[in-house]
Design a protein around this motif. Structure first.
Motif, PDB file in Angstrom:
ATOM      1  N   LYS A 153       0.810  -1.221   0.000  1.00 49.41           N
ATOM      2  CA  LYS A 153       0.000   0.000   0.000  1.00 49.41           C
ATOM      3  C   LYS A 153       0.846   1.276   0.000  1.00 49.41           C
ATOM      4  O   LYS A 153       0.537   2.219  -0.746  1.00 49.41           O
ATOM      5  CB  LYS A 153      -0.958  -0.014   1.189  1.00 49.41           C
ATOM      6  N   GLU A 192      -8.962  -4.185  -8.328  1.00 51.46           N
ATOM      7  CA  GLU A 192      -8.973  -3.405  -7.094  1.00 51.46           C
ATOM      8  C   GLU A 192      -8.091  -2.168  -7.218  1.00 51.46           C
ATOM      9  O   GLU A 192      -8.465  -1.071  -6.793  1.00 51.46           O
ATOM     10  CB  GLU A 192      -8.498  -4.267  -5.922  1.00 51.46           C
ATOM     11  N   ARG A 211      -9.547   0.769  -9.188  1.00 52.76           N
ATOM     12  CA  ARG A 211     -10.590   1.523  -8.484  1.00 52.76           C
ATOM     13  C   ARG A 211     -10.013   2.510  -7.478  1.00 52.76           C
ATOM     14  O   ARG A 211     -10.559   3.598  -7.289  1.00 52.76           O
ATOM     15  CB  ARG A 211     -11.522   0.553  -7.751  1.00 52.76           C
ATOM     16  N   HIS A 212      -8.912   2.148  -6.819  1.00 52.30           N
ATOM     17  CA  HIS A 212      -8.443   2.914  -5.667  1.00 52.30           C
ATOM     18  C   HIS A 212      -7.152   3.709  -5.912  1.00 52.30           C
ATOM     19  O   HIS A 212      -6.812   4.571  -5.097  1.00 52.30           O
ATOM     20  CB  HIS A 212      -8.227   1.974  -4.479  1.00 52.30           C
ATOM     21  N   TYR A 213      -6.418   3.406  -6.990  1.00 49.65           N
ATOM     22  CA  TYR A 213      -5.115   4.049  -7.179  1.00 49.65           C
ATOM     23  C   TYR A 213      -4.930   4.516  -8.629  1.00 49.65           C
ATOM     24  O   TYR A 213      -5.654   4.119  -9.534  1.00 49.65           O
ATOM     25  CB  TYR A 213      -3.982   3.059  -6.839  1.00 49.65           C
ATOM     26  N   ARG A 217       0.474   4.078  -2.870  1.00 46.85           N
ATOM     27  CA  ARG A 217       0.128   5.473  -2.555  1.00 46.85           C
ATOM     28  C   ARG A 217       1.187   6.436  -3.078  1.00 46.85           C
ATOM     29  O   ARG A 217       0.862   7.517  -3.580  1.00 46.85           O
ATOM     30  CB  ARG A 217      -0.046   5.635  -1.041  1.00 46.85           C
TER      31      ARG A 217
END
Length: 434
Positions: A104, A147, A150-152, A108
């Motif tokens: 993660k 996944e 969607r998030h990164y 990020r």
């Protein structure tokens, strides 16, 4: 390496020597064997290494966006590979079962760097480069693509599909399949077929067509990109090949029936660059040289591989003659130096890899005696004896023919210079009349 680490980021990105240092650093990070002492050492130095890699990723994106540096995209690809390798190494030595938690922070960090590029147009070359390096990062870290999208990564990531990259497929008359980014006309397909068939005919006339022992690979796959930029971009991923060249043949493991021998080339000025040269590498791998690319030391066989490819592809003569006219006699390598060469020791000097091996093959075609030596070398290369027979034949050839080869090369030099003067004579006469 120390000099590279202490120079400014702009110097690292724009200087050729510094670029080579960075390539060496990334190769070191990426290629150290897992669980070795060197692997553990790099894990202890991850903080320092990550600092350099992070700086390079950010700077590469900035320079690529402005077009201010020719090495920027190459540095981006290599830095992303190293960034991935560092992340995988952290997971390996952390003894934590939750791999996602360890990745993660890396995700990020990448997302933060990429924010400035989220509004790039769908057809932007830089957007596609970012998509490719992200797809490779996601695959190599074993993360869930759905996944992550969607998030990164601000919508810059989506998976790649081989089928959409090279959608046009054509059977080759010489066997195997051509996969192309461009839709080829019937005339273009026929022209490619004629060139390959002509190359096969020349090859068979010299060496025959008996498949080498233990060769059970699939038929050839030939991948043709529409331009060099595409070749370099997608060669990085999903094809995972070295693109610091004008085309590439990947032999793989010929003793496996699942092995896919593949040839990668691209269009330049409406012609496929080095098509027949790379195709000769395939013929050599199937009908002459035993084993995979690691079976024999590269410094033993590179002269053979490049020499036969230049000689049979029809690309060698003009290029080699120009080098012969250019290089003084005292600066030509000896026969023993020519046959002991590989890409690393050539150090970017293409003449060492292509011109002088070409002339060795031309010499081997010059008399019945040398033709017998050429045949003996080819037979020896097909033996599963780790090059024992080949090395003996090669050593005997160099010992017996070193002086004769130099004398023959002197004659070739005179012929090359005479041909050049003859070609220039009509122009000189026209200039005199004017």
């Amino acid at each position: 390496m120390t000099q590279f680490l202490t120079c400014t980021q702009f110097q690292r990105m724009s200087d050729y020597a510094s670029s080579n240092c960075f390539i060496a650093l990334c190769d070191l990070i990426n290629s150290v064997p897992p669980h070795s002492r060197d692997d553990q050492f790099l894990y202890t130095k991850q903080k320092q290494l990550k600092s350099v890699i992070k700086q390079t990723i950010r700077a590469s994106l900035e320079f690529a966006a402005t077009g201010s540096d020719v090495y920027a995209l190459d540095h981006l690809r290599r830095a992303m590979d190293a960034y991935t390798a560092i992340g995988v190494r952290v997971i390996k030595y952390s003894h934590m079962h939750d791999q996602g938690s360890l990745l993660k922070p890396l995700n990020r960090q990448l997302t933060h760097w990429l924010k400035a590029y989220k509004d790039l147009g769908e057809k932007s070359p830089l957007r596609e480069e970012i998509r490719v390096v992200l797809a490779k990062y996601v695959a190599d870290t074993g993360q869930n693509p759905t996944e992550l999208s969607r998030h990164y990564f601000h919508g810059l990531f989506k998976p790649l599909n081989h089928r959409t990259l090279v959608p046009h497929k054509t059977p080759l008359s010489t066997g195997g399949e051509l996969q192309s980014q461009l839709a080829l006309s019937p005339c273009e397909r026929d022209e490619i077929g004629r060139e390959l068939e002509k190359t096969v005919a020349k090859f068979v006339a010299l060496f025959g067509k008996k498949t080498v022992m233990d060769y059970v690979s699939k038929p050839l796959r030939m991948v043709v990109f529409k331009e060099r930029k595409q070749y370099v971009c997608y060669g990085n991923y999903p094809y995972r090949i070295n693109t610091n060249n004008g085309g590439l043949f990947v032999k793989g493991e010929p003793s496996s029936p699942h092995n896919q021998p593949s040839l990668y080339v691209y269009y330049q000025e409406r012609k496929i660059l080095n098509l027949c040269h790379e195709f000769v590498h395939f013929l050599d791998s199937k009908y002459i040289t035993y084993g995979n690319s690691a079976y024999l030391p590269s410094e033993w066989v590179t002269f053979w591989q490049e020499g036969v490819a230049q000689y049979l592809s029809g690309q060698g003569e003009a290029y080699a003659a120009a080098a012969l006219r250019r290089d003084p006699d005292g600066q030509r390598p000896s026969l023993s130096q020519i046959v002991d060469i590989d890409a690393y020791s050539a150090d970017g000097h293409s003449d060492r890899l292509y011109v002088w091996p070409y002339y060795v093959f031309k010499y081997l075609a010059s008399t019945p005696e040398t033709k017998d030596i050429r045949s003996a070398l080819a037979i020896a290369l097909g033996k599963p004896d780790h090059g024992g027979a080949y090395k003996r034949v090669l050593t005997e050839f160099v010992t017996a023919h070193a002086d004769r080869f130099n004398a023959w090369l002197d004659t070739e030099t005179i012929l090359a210079k005479t041909a050049r003067e003859g070609a220039n004579a009509p122009r000189a006469a026209a200039a005199a009349r004017a």
